[in-house]
Design a protein around this motif. Structure first.
Motif, PDB file in Angstrom:
ATOM      1  N   ASN A 148       0.814  -1.217   0.000  1.00  0.00           N
ATOM      2  CA  ASN A 148       0.000   0.000   0.000  1.00  0.00           C
ATOM      3  C   ASN A 148       0.846   1.265   0.000  1.00  0.00           C
ATOM      4  O   ASN A 148       0.323   2.351   0.247  1.00  0.00           O
ATOM      5  CB  ASN A 148      -0.966   0.009   1.191  1.00  0.00           C
ATOM      6  CG  ASN A 148      -0.239  -0.142   2.517  1.00  0.00           C
ATOM      7  OD1 ASN A 148       0.989  -0.040   2.575  1.00  0.00           O
ATOM      8  ND2 ASN A 148      -0.987  -0.393   3.578  1.00  0.00           N
ATOM      9  N   ALA A 149       2.153   1.127  -0.251  1.00  0.00           N
ATOM     10  CA  ALA A 149       3.017   2.306  -0.311  1.00  0.00           C
ATOM     11  C   ALA A 149       2.768   3.065  -1.607  1.00  0.00           C
ATOM     12  O   ALA A 149       2.208   2.529  -2.570  1.00  0.00           O
ATOM     13  CB  ALA A 149       4.484   1.891  -0.209  1.00  0.00           C
ATOM     14  N   LEU A 150       3.202   4.314  -1.630  1.00  0.00           N
ATOM     15  CA  LEU A 150       3.080   5.155  -2.823  1.00  0.00           C
ATOM     16  C   LEU A 150       4.463   5.607  -3.260  1.00  0.00           C
ATOM     17  O   LEU A 150       5.396   5.660  -2.446  1.00  0.00           O
ATOM     18  CB  LEU A 150       2.199   6.371  -2.532  1.00  0.00           C
ATOM     19  CG  LEU A 150       0.733   6.078  -2.189  1.00  0.00           C
ATOM     20  CD1 LEU A 150       0.006   7.375  -1.859  1.00  0.00           C
ATOM     21  CD2 LEU A 150       0.043   5.352  -3.336  1.00  0.00           C
ATOM     22  N   PRO A 151       4.624   5.928  -4.536  1.00  0.00           N
ATOM     23  CA  PRO A 151       5.939   6.406  -4.990  1.00  0.00           C
ATOM     24  C   PRO A 151       6.300   7.713  -4.302  1.00  0.00           C
ATOM     25  O   PRO A 151       5.428   8.496  -3.906  1.00  0.00           O
ATOM     26  CB  PRO A 151       5.745   6.603  -6.496  1.00  0.00           C
ATOM     27  CG  PRO A 151       4.270   6.684  -6.699  1.00  0.00           C
ATOM     28  CD  PRO A 151       3.657   5.866  -5.631  1.00  0.00           C
ATOM     29  N   GLY A 152       7.597   7.951  -4.146  1.00  0.00           N
ATOM     30  CA  GLY A 152       8.049   9.186  -3.526  1.00  0.00           C
ATOM     31  C   GLY A 152       7.808  10.389  -4.418  1.00  0.00           C
ATOM     32  O   GLY A 152       7.619  10.257  -5.632  1.00  0.00           O
ATOM     33  N   GLU A 153       7.834  11.560  -3.812  1.00  0.00           N
ATOM     34  CA  GLU A 153       7.636  12.786  -4.582  1.00  0.00           C
ATOM     35  C   GLU A 153       8.875  13.174  -5.368  1.00  0.00           C
ATOM     36  O   GLU A 153       8.795  13.923  -6.337  1.00  0.00           O
ATOM     37  CB  GLU A 153       7.220  13.918  -3.653  1.00  0.00           C
ATOM     38  CG  GLU A 153       5.855  13.707  -3.006  1.00  0.00           C
ATOM     39  CD  GLU A 153       5.429  14.898  -2.171  1.00  0.00           C
ATOM     40  OE1 GLU A 153       6.168  15.916  -2.175  1.00  0.00           O
ATOM     41  OE2 GLU A 153       4.378  14.828  -1.530  1.00  0.00           O
ATOM     42  N   THR A 154      10.042  12.693  -4.934  1.00  0.00           N
ATOM     43  CA  THR A 154      11.294  13.020  -5.614  1.00  0.00           C
ATOM     44  C   THR A 154      11.998  11.738  -6.030  1.00  0.00           C
ATOM     45  O   THR A 154      11.726  10.646  -5.503  1.00  0.00           O
ATOM     46  CB  THR A 154      12.239  13.823  -4.699  1.00  0.00           C
ATOM     47  OG1 THR A 154      12.649  12.979  -3.607  1.00  0.00           O
ATOM     48  CG2 THR A 154      11.538  15.063  -4.153  1.00  0.00           C
ATOM     49  N   LEU A 155      12.915  11.866  -6.960  1.00  0.00           N
ATOM     50  CA  LEU A 155      13.685  10.714  -7.403  1.00  0.00           C
ATOM     51  C   LEU A 155      14.494  10.135  -6.251  1.00  0.00           C
ATOM     52  O   LEU A 155      14.588   8.906  -6.107  1.00  0.00           O
ATOM     53  CB  LEU A 155      14.604  11.110  -8.561  1.00  0.00           C
ATOM     54  CG  LEU A 155      15.458   9.986  -9.152  1.00  0.00           C
ATOM     55  CD1 LEU A 155      14.581   8.902  -9.771  1.00  0.00           C
ATOM     56  CD2 LEU A 155      16.436  10.539 -10.185  1.00  0.00           C
ATOM     57  N   ALA A 156      15.063  10.998  -5.411  1.00  0.00           N
ATOM     58  CA  ALA A 156      15.860  10.525  -4.278  1.00  0.00           C
ATOM     59  C   ALA A 156      15.027   9.658  -3.344  1.00  0.00           C
ATOM     60  O   ALA A 156      15.495   8.620  -2.859  1.00  0.00           O
ATOM     61  CB  ALA A 156      16.446  11.716  -3.517  1.00  0.00           C
ATOM     62  N   GLU A 157      13.782  10.062  -3.099  1.00  0.00           N
ATOM     63  CA  GLU A 157      12.914   9.272  -2.225  1.00  0.00           C
ATOM     64  C   GLU A 157      12.627   7.904  -2.828  1.00  0.00           C
ATOM     65  O   GLU A 157      12.577   6.889  -2.120  1.00  0.00           O
ATOM     66  CB  GLU A 157      11.603  10.015  -1.978  1.00  0.00           C
ATOM     67  CG  GLU A 157      11.740  11.257  -1.112  1.00  0.00           C
ATOM     68  CD  GLU A 157      10.431  12.014  -1.000  1.00  0.00           C
ATOM     69  OE1 GLU A 157       9.371  11.447  -1.335  1.00  0.00           O
ATOM     70  OE2 GLU A 157      10.468  13.183  -0.582  1.00  0.00           O
ATOM     71  N   GLU A 158      12.439   7.852  -4.136  1.00  0.00           N
ATOM     72  CA  GLU A 158      12.141   6.576  -4.780  1.00  0.00           C
ATOM     73  C   GLU A 158      13.377   5.679  -4.851  1.00  0.00           C
ATOM     74  O   GLU A 158      13.258   4.445  -4.776  1.00  0.00           O
ATOM     75  CB  GLU A 158      11.550   6.812  -6.167  1.00  0.00           C
ATOM     76  CG  GLU A 158      10.170   7.440  -6.111  1.00  0.00           C
ATOM     77  CD  GLU A 158       9.414   7.254  -7.404  1.00  0.00           C
ATOM     78  OE1 GLU A 158       8.701   6.251  -7.537  1.00  0.00           O
ATOM     79  OE2 GLU A 158       9.558   8.127  -8.283  1.00  0.00           O
ATOM     80  N   LEU A 159      14.553   6.271  -4.977  1.00  0.00           N
ATOM     81  CA  LEU A 159      15.766   5.465  -4.942  1.00  0.00           C
ATOM     82  C   LEU A 159      15.986   4.894  -3.545  1.00  0.00           C
ATOM     83  O   LEU A 159      16.525   3.788  -3.393  1.00  0.00           O
ATOM     84  CB  LEU A 159      16.964   6.303  -5.394  1.00  0.00           C
ATOM     85  CG  LEU A 159      16.956   6.701  -6.873  1.00  0.00           C
ATOM     86  CD1 LEU A 159      18.142   7.598  -7.192  1.00  0.00           C
ATOM     87  CD2 LEU A 159      16.969   5.471  -7.773  1.00  0.00           C
ATOM     88  N   ASP A 160      15.551   5.631  -2.536  1.00  0.00           N
ATOM     89  CA  ASP A 160      15.585   5.088  -1.171  1.00  0.00           C
ATOM     90  C   ASP A 160      14.633   3.895  -1.049  1.00  0.00           C
ATOM     91  O   ASP A 160      14.925   2.916  -0.356  1.00  0.00           O
ATOM     92  CB  ASP A 160      15.202   6.163  -0.155  1.00  0.00           C
ATOM     93  CG  ASP A 160      16.290   7.221   0.028  1.00  0.00           C
ATOM     94  OD1 ASP A 160      17.442   6.947  -0.375  1.00  0.00           O
ATOM     95  OD2 ASP A 160      15.982   8.303   0.557  1.00  0.00           O
ATOM     96  N   GLN A 161      13.478   3.986  -1.721  1.00  0.00           N
ATOM     97  CA  GLN A 161      12.548   2.849  -1.729  1.00  0.00           C
ATOM     98  C   GLN A 161      13.179   1.648  -2.426  1.00  0.00           C
ATOM     99  O   GLN A 161      12.982   0.496  -2.001  1.00  0.00           O
ATOM    100  CB  GLN A 161      11.243   3.240  -2.427  1.00  0.00           C
ATOM    101  CG  GLN A 161      10.389   4.248  -1.659  1.00  0.00           C
ATOM    102  CD  GLN A 161       9.149   4.655  -2.430  1.00  0.00           C
ATOM    103  OE1 GLN A 161       9.150   4.688  -3.668  1.00  0.00           O
ATOM    104  NE2 GLN A 161       8.086   4.987  -1.713  1.00  0.00           N
TER     105      GLN A 161
END
Length: 368
Positions: free
Chosen positions: A85-98
């Motif tokens: 149920n997670a959502l993609p991050g608002e920034t590329l850095a947040e998504e790379l952390d995911q």
């Protein structure tokens, strides 16, 4: 053929429309490696390629099979996080952390998509601990080439190192060209996400899906979404959510993430040239089958130049009227010709607007 998503028990609060910078970066990499898929982006692709640092271009080639012939689920790491149920991050850095939060097993499994070793519907297994599965992955990679074999060996031997390498590559791509592209596109994607979210709220999931594409439908009676594609697949939202993700660089691709244990995701293009309602797979099959017959190909050559009666076509091709009529019926069922009556005569003509969507080579052939 289709991909089906069982949404039994899915509540409106678990449906989200949200763009993703990492997913769009993946689309950008695909468009750069396969410009023929995206004729509308050729100007952008040429400009980006012309100013790429040669070293970065070489590094992009090292793993381009992750986004060239397939589109790896590593570009949607949020879907693999616990709870679905997670959502993609608002920034590329947040998504790379995911991406860093995926287990090594998840990362390797998703990255191995390019070998066509799908585990979407297979029983649970441990790729990193099963020598037979690893050998199978290497054998499949060998069919793609030595470069892919080397990458697969690195992936199986040291997943964290490959993940670190991939993260560095994506960050360098962002700095080199994607940050500017995302700044330009993100407003359009956010606006589309707001529009679809409002449509969900006011008219429900069925209307929202219909607005995405004519090939996406919802059967409320069995709580199932069907995406008409030339592939088979299935998944279920279960206790997780459903994410609808707009892309500006992705046309004509409509992609469905249906990996076992991952959250369901539909990535759809926000702008597409041509008709609003694309043909179904069944329609495409009928059209291709209709055009495969040499007599019907010759008829199309006549009908592309003007409108003719059955009798005129019979005379021109040295056939009987009933024989011509049978071929015309096939072409008509495939929606490739139009018919109109003029007095006591019925005339037929090729529908160029429909045929042109099948490919310019065919148009050039019948008009040559």
């Amino acid at each position: 053929m289709s991909v089906r998503i069982d949404i039994t028990g899915l509540t409106p609060d678990r449906i989200h429309v949200v763009p993703s910078p990492l997913n769009e970066l993946g689309m950008a990499l695909h468009a750069l490696s396969e410009p023929g898929h995206h004729p509308g982006l050729q100007g952008w692709a040429t400009a980006v390629s012309a100013r790429l640092d040669p070293c970065l271009a070489d590094r992009m080639c090292e793993a381009d099979f992750l986004w060239r012939s397939t589109f790896s689920d590593v570009f949607a790491p949020f879907a693999g996080l616990p709870g679905r149920n997670a959502l993609p991050g608002e920034t590329l850095a947040e998504e790379l952390d995911q991406l860093d939060r995926l287990t090594d097993e998840q990362f390797v499994d998703a990255a191995l998509e390019f070998t066509c070793q799908s585990t979407n519907g297979e029983p649970d297994r441990n790729i990193l601990a099963d020598p037979a599965v690893q050998q199978r992955a290497l054998d499949l990679a060998a069919a793609r080439g030595p470069h892919q074999v080397r990458f697969t060996r690195r992936l199986l031997d040291d997943p964290p190192a490959v993940r670190t390498w991939l993260r560095g590559l994506l960050q360098d791509c962002d700095e080199a060209f994607f940050a500017d592209t995302w700044a330009r596109l993100s407003h359009q994607l956010a606006a589309d996400a707001r529009h679809k979210t409002e449509l969900l709220r006011r008219k429900g999931l069925g209307e929202a899906l219909k607005s995405i594409s004519g090939v996406v439908s919802l059967d409320e009676s069995v709580r199932r979404i069907t995406i008409d594609k030339i592939t088979d697949g299935h998944t279920a939202t279960g206790h997780g959510g459903l994410v609808l993700m707009p892309t500006s660089l992705g046309w004509p691709h409509l992609m469905v993430l249906h990996r076992k244990g991952w959250q369901a995701l539909i990535t759809y293009p926000v702008s597409a040239p041509g008709l609003a309602a694309p043909p179904t797979v069944e329609q495409l099959t009928r059209r291709m089958a209709a055009l495969a017959h040499p007599v019907r190909m010759r008829l199309c050559r006549h009908l592309a130049r003007g409108s003719y009666t059955t009798g005129e076509l019979a005379d021109a091709h040295g056939m009987t009227a009933p024989e011509i009529s049978r071929h015309l019926t096939v072409l008509k069922k495939a929606e490739l010709i139009t018919t109109r009556r003029r007095g006591r005569y019925v005339q037929h003509q090729l529908d160029i607007s429909v045929v042109s969507r099948l490919g310019s080579d065919f148009i050039e052939g019948v008009l040559r």
